[in-house]
Design a protein around this motif. Structure first.
Motif, PDB file in Angstrom:
ATOM      1  N   VAL A  92      58.539  78.004  -5.420  1.00  0.00           N
ATOM      2  CA  VAL A  92      59.361  77.714  -4.253  1.00  0.00           C
ATOM      3  C   VAL A  92      59.595  76.155  -4.245  1.00  0.00           C
ATOM      4  O   VAL A  92      60.513  75.809  -3.400  1.00  0.00           O
ATOM      5  N   ASN A  97      63.561  75.893  -7.964  1.00  0.00           N
ATOM      6  CA  ASN A  97      64.793  76.432  -7.408  1.00  0.00           C
ATOM      7  C   ASN A  97      65.807  76.232  -8.082  1.00  0.00           C
ATOM      8  O   ASN A  97      66.853  76.689  -8.225  1.00  0.00           O
ATOM      9  N   ARG A 113      60.397  84.682   3.830  1.00  0.00           N
ATOM     10  CA  ARG A 113      60.603  83.321   4.710  1.00  0.00           C
ATOM     11  C   ARG A 113      59.424  82.654   4.999  1.00  0.00           C
ATOM     12  O   ARG A 113      59.372  81.590   4.932  1.00  0.00           O
ATOM     13  N   ARG A 115      56.842  82.173   3.289  1.00  0.00           N
ATOM     14  CA  ARG A 115      56.321  81.544   2.316  1.00  0.00           C
ATOM     15  C   ARG A 115      57.167  80.782   1.679  1.00  0.00           C
ATOM     16  O   ARG A 115      57.134  80.171   0.348  1.00  0.00           O
ATOM     17  N   SER A 116      58.443  80.723   2.237  1.00  0.00           N
ATOM     18  CA  SER A 116      59.450  79.702   1.333  1.00  0.00           C
ATOM     19  C   SER A 116      59.425  78.424   2.216  1.00  0.00           C
ATOM     20  O   SER A 116      59.161  78.407   3.032  1.00  0.00           O
ATOM     21  N   ARG A 117      60.086  77.315   1.093  1.00  0.00           N
ATOM     22  CA  ARG A 117      60.195  76.061   1.530  1.00  0.00           C
ATOM     23  C   ARG A 117      61.366  75.559   0.299  1.00  0.00           C
ATOM     24  O   ARG A 117      61.505  76.101  -0.597  1.00  0.00           O
ATOM     25  N   ASP A 118      61.524  74.128   0.609  1.00  0.00           N
ATOM     26  CA  ASP A 118      62.567  73.599  -0.169  1.00  0.00           C
ATOM     27  C   ASP A 118      63.823  74.486  -0.334  1.00  0.00           C
ATOM     28  O   ASP A 118      64.403  74.534  -1.507  1.00  0.00           O
ATOM     29  N   HIS A 120      64.522  77.372  -0.658  1.00  0.00           N
ATOM     30  CA  HIS A 120      64.080  78.527  -1.638  1.00  0.00           C
ATOM     31  C   HIS A 120      64.843  79.717  -1.373  1.00  0.00           C
ATOM     32  O   HIS A 120      65.625  80.444  -2.075  1.00  0.00           O
ATOM     33  N   ARG A 317      48.856  78.185   9.947  1.00  0.00           N
ATOM     34  CA  ARG A 317      49.687  79.317   9.030  1.00  0.00           C
ATOM     35  C   ARG A 317      48.899  79.322   7.636  1.00  0.00           C
ATOM     36  O   ARG A 317      48.326  78.655   7.014  1.00  0.00           O
ATOM     37  N   THR A 320      47.660  77.057   4.463  1.00  0.00           N
ATOM     38  CA  THR A 320      47.582  75.482   4.993  1.00  0.00           C
ATOM     39  C   THR A 320      46.638  75.082   4.226  1.00  0.00           C
ATOM     40  O   THR A 320      45.473  75.428   4.127  1.00  0.00           O
TER      41      THR A 320
END
Length: 351
Positions: A92, A97, A113, A115-118, A120, A317, A320
């Motif tokens: 991610v 990406n 969602r 576990r998504s970031r940036d 993704h 979360r 973390t």
């Protein structure tokens, strides 16, 4: 559900890191077994390719992140405009990406969602099932589910060349129960204090274990090894900077136990079936500990959550990291010795 004949060309994107790449290997075996006629292409990092690049039945496209945009152009050239039935986008980070845009695929499967970031979600069309409490290996394994591949047993079988096995036999004769200490993580705040490693090493030596100290060739790992050796009363065998990833696999496979923080070597040792005494305060062993057996880990993650974040671990979360200065000081020497003694009793070794 997807018919087996509908998948002819699959692309996997997971470039790093060593531990996570190790977790992808069981997924590769499951995909190859379920889609025996399909071609499988894996976009992988340069270092990580040295560990798994000889897996059979896989085409590897190596991404050298140190080359920046030139590295991305090399990936695009290697892909040659091919179109895949599906892309399994298992990383991610923003760079990954962007790298995924070079892959033409009818289906683009990514993380859920939570576990998504940036951003993704902008680079995928489908998501894996949303589950809390999964180990990182199970999360990666779930990328097969949208393709209709059922969950199955975990298989590693990472090839180890004979040269590496011979080197490991020279370091670990069969007559000596052996502890391998791999003290350094690529995340410095996950590392334990050198003098505490030394105290555990001295205890292990006094109990009749042969102790080997390992690590990569970096200046930081050399400095950690030197600090441990300076604090030791015993004389562990120093192999720091002498092994390769394949040699490390062979070495771990011959050891009775491995002591390490949350790191690539932890998962490599687990992959070859060697018990791991994992040191966890900055990370949750339920998510990122040795997959097969976490009985021997020292777990101070909840203590770290309460001390640094003023919450219990279950309130955080999932996934973390608590990489704060001093977090690993929550692990005491007696904590590690207690787990090592329990493991020695379980294995029936030591005097």
């Amino acid at each position: 559900m997807t018919d087996r004949d509908a998948i002819r060309h699959l692309c996997l994107l997971r470039t790093s890191a060593i531990g996570d790449v190790t977790h992808v290997v069981p997924l590769v075996h499951r995909l190859r077994a379920h889609f025996p006629g399909a071609s499988l292409t894996w976009i992988i990092g340069k270092l990580e390719h040295r560990l798994v690049g000889d897996l059979s039945g896989v085409e590897f496209v190596v991404f050298d992140k140190a080359r920046g945009w030139a590295g991305m152009r090399a990936v695009r050239k290697a892909l040659g405009g091919r179109r895949f039935d599906a892309l399994l986008h298992m990383q991610v980070a923003l760079r990954s990406n962007l790298l995924s845009t070079l892959v033409q695929a009818d289906r683009r499967i990514g993380y859920d969602r939570a576990r998504s970031r940036d951003l993704h979600g902008l680079f995928v069309h489908e998501r894996i099932p949303a589950r809390r409490g999964e180990h990182a290996l199970d999360a990666i394994g779930s990328f097969a589910e949208p393709l209709g591949v059922p969950r199955g047993s975990v298989q590693w079988d990472i090839p180890v060349p004979e040269e590496a096995r011979e080197w490991a036999r020279e370091q670990i004769p069969i007559t000596a129960p052996t502890l391998v200490v791999s003290p350094s993580s690529s995340h410095p705040l996950r590392n334990w204090r050198a003098e505490r490693y030394a105290a555990v090493i001295d205890h292990a030596a006094a109990r009749g274990l042969r102790v080997l100290l390992t690590g990569g060739p970096s200046a930081a790992e050399r400095a950690m090894a030197d600090a441990i050796l300076a604090a030791c009363r015993s004389q562990p065998v120093d192999l720091t900077g002498r092994d390769t990833l394949k040699r490390a696999l062979a070495l771990f496979s011959r050891a009775d136990m491995v002591l390490t923080p949350d790191s690539g070597p932890m998962h490599m040792a687990n992959a070859v079936g060697t018990p791991v005494i994992g040191l966890h305060a900055a990370s949750n062993p339920a998510r990122s500990g040795p997959y097969s057996d976490r009985r021997w880990c020292v777990d101070r993650y909840d203590d770290a959550a309460r001390h640094f974040l003023h919450k219990s671990a279950r309130e955080l979360r999932w996934g973390t990291k608590i990489e704060r200065p001093g977090v690993m000081d929550l692990i005491g020497v007696t904590d590690v010795i207690e787990r090592m003694e329990a493991l020695m009793k379980h294995l029936g070794i030591g005097r």
